[in-house]
Design an enzyme around this catalytic site. Structure first.
Site, mmCIF file in Angstrom:
data_model
loop_
_atom_site.group_PDB
_atom_site.id
_atom_site.type_symbol
_atom_site.label_atom_id
_atom_site.label_comp_id
_atom_site.label_asym_id
_atom_site.label_seq_id
_atom_site.Cartn_x
_atom_site.Cartn_y
_atom_site.Cartn_z
ATOM 1 N N LYS A 13 -12.136 -8.811 -1.225
ATOM 2 C CA LYS A 13 -12.310 -8.228 -2.572
ATOM 3 C C LYS A 13 -11.185 -8.634 -3.517
ATOM 4 O O LYS A 13 -11.427 -9.080 -4.628
ATOM 5 C CB LYS A 13 -12.283 -6.689 -2.518
ATOM 6 C CG LYS A 13 -13.359 -6.033 -1.738
ATOM 7 C CD LYS A 13 -13.249 -4.516 -1.845
ATOM 8 C CE LYS A 13 -11.947 -3.932 -1.297
ATOM 9 N NZ LYS A 13 -11.704 -4.141 0.129
ATOM 10 N N ARG A 91 -14.191 4.690 -3.990
ATOM 11 C CA ARG A 91 -14.158 4.613 -2.537
ATOM 12 C C ARG A 91 -14.843 5.796 -1.876
ATOM 13 O O ARG A 91 -14.989 5.824 -0.658
ATOM 14 C CB ARG A 91 -12.712 4.596 -2.107
ATOM 15 C CG ARG A 91 -12.374 3.304 -1.402
ATOM 16 C CD ARG A 91 -10.985 3.397 -0.993
ATOM 17 N NE ARG A 91 -10.578 2.407 -0.081
ATOM 18 C CZ ARG A 91 -9.930 1.314 -0.429
ATOM 19 N NH1 ARG A 91 -9.713 1.017 -1.677
ATOM 20 N NH2 ARG A 91 -9.492 0.498 0.498
ATOM 21 N N ARG A 130 -2.730 -11.843 6.889
ATOM 22 C CA ARG A 130 -2.555 -11.788 5.432
ATOM 23 C C ARG A 130 -1.074 -11.647 5.089
ATOM 24 O O ARG A 130 -0.338 -10.928 5.736
ATOM 25 C CB ARG A 130 -3.308 -10.594 4.858
ATOM 26 C CG ARG A 130 -2.939 -10.357 3.400
ATOM 27 C CD ARG A 130 -3.851 -9.416 2.700
ATOM 28 N NE ARG A 130 -3.929 -8.098 3.300
ATOM 29 C CZ ARG A 130 -4.759 -7.153 2.871
ATOM 30 N NH1 ARG A 130 -5.576 -7.401 1.867
ATOM 31 N NH2 ARG A 130 -4.791 -5.976 3.462
ATOM 32 N N ARG A 163 1.584 -6.223 4.865
ATOM 33 C CA ARG A 163 1.430 -4.841 4.429
ATOM 34 C C ARG A 163 1.573 -3.872 5.596
ATOM 35 O O ARG A 163 1.179 -4.176 6.716
ATOM 36 C CB ARG A 163 0.042 -4.666 3.782
ATOM 37 C CG ARG A 163 0.081 -4.926 2.298
ATOM 38 C CD ARG A 163 -1.253 -4.961 1.644
ATOM 39 N NE ARG A 163 -2.221 -3.958 2.075
ATOM 40 C CZ ARG A 163 -3.436 -3.872 1.551
ATOM 41 N NH1 ARG A 163 -3.833 -4.716 0.618
ATOM 42 N NH2 ARG A 163 -4.280 -2.959 1.981
ATOM 43 N N ARG A 174 -9.171 2.086 8.968
ATOM 44 C CA ARG A 174 -9.644 1.819 7.597
ATOM 45 C C ARG A 174 -11.116 1.403 7.603
ATOM 46 O O ARG A 174 -11.882 1.766 6.713
ATOM 47 C CB ARG A 174 -8.767 0.731 6.952
ATOM 48 C CG ARG A 174 -7.373 1.239 6.595
ATOM 49 C CD ARG A 174 -6.378 0.120 6.404
ATOM 50 N NE ARG A 174 -6.740 -0.814 5.362
ATOM 51 C CZ ARG A 174 -6.264 -2.061 5.274
ATOM 52 N NH1 ARG A 174 -5.410 -2.513 6.187
ATOM 53 N NH2 ARG A 174 -6.624 -2.835 4.296
#
Ligand code: AP5
Length: 217
Positions: A13, A91, A130, A163, A174
């Site tokens: 996203k 969300r 990431r 992160r 998540r």
């Protein structure tokens, strides 16, 4: 043009929203980035959100809504751009309904919804590789989208960091929350807006060109 981009954690996203925003000259508004900024600055909101985010849970609706509303309704930014793309918001169904209220009050509306679909198992690999720029928030992947110089952002030279919520066990949490809390928004949006579904397992440029074709960029 006002867009919402939906998708599981790691579906791409943020990567696609940044590209769409640049090409369409609209604002990229990421509630994850707004919250991480608040955490980095040590604001009251940041202090309340830090532990929740690190555990992979959702920050309470009223906190996120306040951040979102302030950003979305910022007059200076509204005058400079021809719209926005919301990344990470809404969300929950409650956030989706609250968003309608904010937009009605401002005389704005959602023009379309992009939904990036991906196999949850692919996400764990993506997110553990990431790296995000601590300064400008640019996103990299150590294998599919690496920076030119290891550890350094191509765009601004900032430091690339992993992160806090990108540990495998937190990623799974998540994903669970996405399925339970966020996926129902898709059914609601299918009834209200044009929803453009794209296959997020394809390479980044391919996903972008698919989206561009669908939304007419
Ligand atoms: P947020 O920052 O919104 O995280 P997320 O939704 O979990 O999504 P991610 O940022 O992890 O993934 P992404 O889909 O943007 O993927 P990306 O493009 O980076 O939220 C974080 C936390 O904040 C939440 O858990 C919650 O605590 C809180 N929060 C935020 N908003 C909230 C709200 N509204 N309400 C309550 N709480 C909220 O890509 C991932 C990796 O894959 C990158 O390395 C990228 O380079 C790579 N990649 C991308 N596309 C491809 C591709 N096509 N092929 C190969 N690699 C790719």
């Amino acid at each position: 043009m006002n867009l919402v981009i939906l998708g599981a954690p790691g579906s791409g996203k943020g990567t696609q929203a940044a590209r769409i925003a640049e090409r369409a000259r609209i604002r990229h508004i990421s509630t994850g980035d707004l919250l991480r900024d608040a955490v980095a600055k040590g604001t009251d909101i940041g202090k309340r959100a830090a532990g929740i985010m690190a555990a992979g849970r959702l920050v309470p609706d009223e906190i996120v809504l306040e951040l979102l509303r302030n950003k979305l309704m910022n007059d200076e930014e509204r005058s400079r751009f021809g719209g926005w793309i919301l990344d990470g918001f809404p969300r929950t169904l409650a956030q989706a309904e609250a968003l309608e209220g904010v937009l009605d009050g401002a005389g704005e509306k959602i023009d379309g919804v992009v939904c990036i679909e991906i196999d949850p198992e692919a996400v764990v690999n993506r997110l553990s590789n990431r790296r995000t720029c601590a300064s400008c928030k640019a996103v990299y992947h150590l294998v599919s989208n690496p920076p030119a110089v290891e550890g350094e952002c191509d765009a601004c030279g900032g430091k690339l960091v992993l992160r806090d919520d990108d540990k495998p066990e937190t990623i799974r949490k998540r994903l669970e929350i996405y399925k339970k809390e966020t996926l129902p928004i898709l059914a609601l949006y299918e009834k209200r807006y044009r929803v453009y579904r794209v296959d997020g397992s394809k390479p980044i440029d391919e996903v972008m060109s698919k989206i561009s074709g669908l939304i007419g960029l």
